[in-house]
Design an enzyme around this catalytic site. Structure first.
Site, PDB file in Angstrom:
ATOM      1  CB  CYS A 188      -6.688   6.264  -2.195  1.00 31.22           C
ATOM      2  SG  CYS A 188      -5.442   5.541  -3.257  1.00 31.22           S
ATOM      3  CE1 TYR A 189      -2.000   8.496  -0.313  1.00 31.43           C
ATOM      4  CE2 TYR A 189      -2.120   6.765  -1.996  1.00 31.43           C
ATOM      5  CZ  TYR A 189      -1.820   7.174  -0.702  1.00 31.43           C
ATOM      6  OH  TYR A 189      -1.336   6.262   0.201  1.00 31.43           O
TER       7      TYR A 189
END
Length: 393
Positions: free
Chosen positions: A133-134
């Site tokens: 997600c990052y």
């Protein structure tokens, strides 16, 4: 008896009588405590001094693609990034990285905070922990207070109710958090502004508590909690003022509202960076005991003279001196005169109190009642390593 509500009603109607701490003490000398308590609604106190146990929270907003920052530098000063993905905490006393030749820079977190308050831009360099997600691994940009979301001070320990006087009985100069101390008792430095100090004017913590609205760095702030090393059980004089470091508070406030005049980075040679900060606290004169606390004079306040030449947590002292003696510019130690100097700016401390008075007179600042009192039963727990017993399981 006055209340916060009745005083605020007077402030809204432009009828409140507000005095700075210095003016109130002179007023008490003229008319007495009882009359002063009846006629004055608010006493404004202030200080402008280094407060190294301070720092700023910053939220950068998410990048595209997003990054989960785990290492970050603001103008070369490391910021803590061990929580939200783009949340940072910048400590005022954090040192800047050395230059290419590893020479230390006389700059730190306090300077970066002051630059951001002044509207300047600072360089940001970050690396991230790559996750699904990052996915971003690195980020570099320039930020200002206008290009980020939250920018507020959260200071774990400010406004010592009292502090020490530093001297050096050794044979070489010492570089300390009080500044340079000259050998053979060449000078004495004190940091607390004495009778101007906010918590000295409320020795029993009757009116200052969690939720109290204050002047912080030229903007509005609040007492958020007890400060670290909060030690209200310090020994006290009959007037209830402490004989050494005692109560402290944690403060919070929106740095985007603050003014560069009241937030300044500083550096102590041989010690490190800090943050000069203006803080003012209004004291509502609710009754005569509160007025009595605000009437305290420098001649009625003392601080211990501590020898920094002894490298221990508990250092020997040369006894107590009054703040009146300290502010006179000379004290006597072992029969010899020693020149004194304040670490706080007494002039700017008075200016903080005067500015807060003007805010209240103009109706721009109203008082808040604490939502909870500051605790008065905290002891001070040191970490002693000598002779410690360690049990292995």
């Amino acid at each position: 008896m006055a209340t916060i509500d009745t005083i605020n009603d007077k402030i809204r109607r432009g009828q409140a009588t507000v005095m700075t701490a210095a003016a109130f003490k002179a007023h008490v000398a003229e008319v007495g405590i009882s009359q002063a308590a009846k006629t004055v609604d608010v006493v404004t106190t202030g200080t402008f001094e280094p407060m190294e146990a301070s720092g700023a929270m910053l939220n950068l907003g998410h990048t595209d693609p997003p990054i989960k920052i785990r290492d970050c530098y603001l103008d070369g000063v490391p910021a803590y990034a061990g929580f939200g993905a783009v949340d940072l905490y910048l400590g005022a006393s954090q040192m800047a990285q050395g230059s290419d030749n590893d020479e230390p820079r006389e700059r730190g977190g306090g300077h970066v905070i002051a630059d951001l308050v002044a509207g300047k831009s600072v360089h940001l360099q970050a690396t991230g922990q790559v996750t699904d997600c990052y996915p971003r691994a690195a980020f570099e940009t320039t930020i200002s207070q206008h290009s980020i979301n939250q920018f507020y001070l959260f200071n774990p320990r400010n406004l010592y109710q009292n502090f020490i006087v530093g001297v050096n009985g050794g044979e070489r100069p010492l570089y300390t958090y009080l500044g340079p101390l000259q050998p053979r008792l060449g000078n004495a430095v004190y940091s607390n502004p004495g009778a101007l100090a906010p918590l000295m004017n409320d020795p029993d913590l009757q009116v200052i508590g969690i939720g109290s609205r204050i002047f912080l760095g030229g903007g509005i702030g609040y007492v958020a909690w007890e400060g670290t090393q909060h030690f209200p059980l310090q020994k006290r004089l009959p007037n209830q003022t402490p004989i050494g470091p005692a109560a402290t508070v944690a403060l919070i406030g929106d740095a985007k509202q603050m003014q560069a005049r009241w937030v300044r980075g500083c550096f102590f040679r041989g010690y490190g960076p800090s943050l000069m900060l203006g803080v003012g606290v209004p004291i509502p004169v609710l009754n005569e005991p509160v007025a009595l606390g605000c009437a305290v004079r420098d001649s009625e306040l003392v601080a211990p003279v501590v020898d920094f030449a002894i490298p221990r947590r508990v250092r020997p002292t040369f006894g107590m001196v009054s703040y009146a003696q300290l502010k006179a510019g000379r004290i006597t130690i072992d029969g010899r005169p020693v020149r004194t100097a304040p670490l706080a700016s007494l002039y700017l401390a008075n200016q903080v109190a005067e500015t807060l008075k003007q805010w209240i007179d103009a109706g721009h600042f109203q008082l808040t009642a604490p939502v909870a009192p500051l605790p008065c039963d905290r002891t001070f727990i040191p970490q002693d390593t000598w002779g410690r017993q360690v049990t292995l399981g």
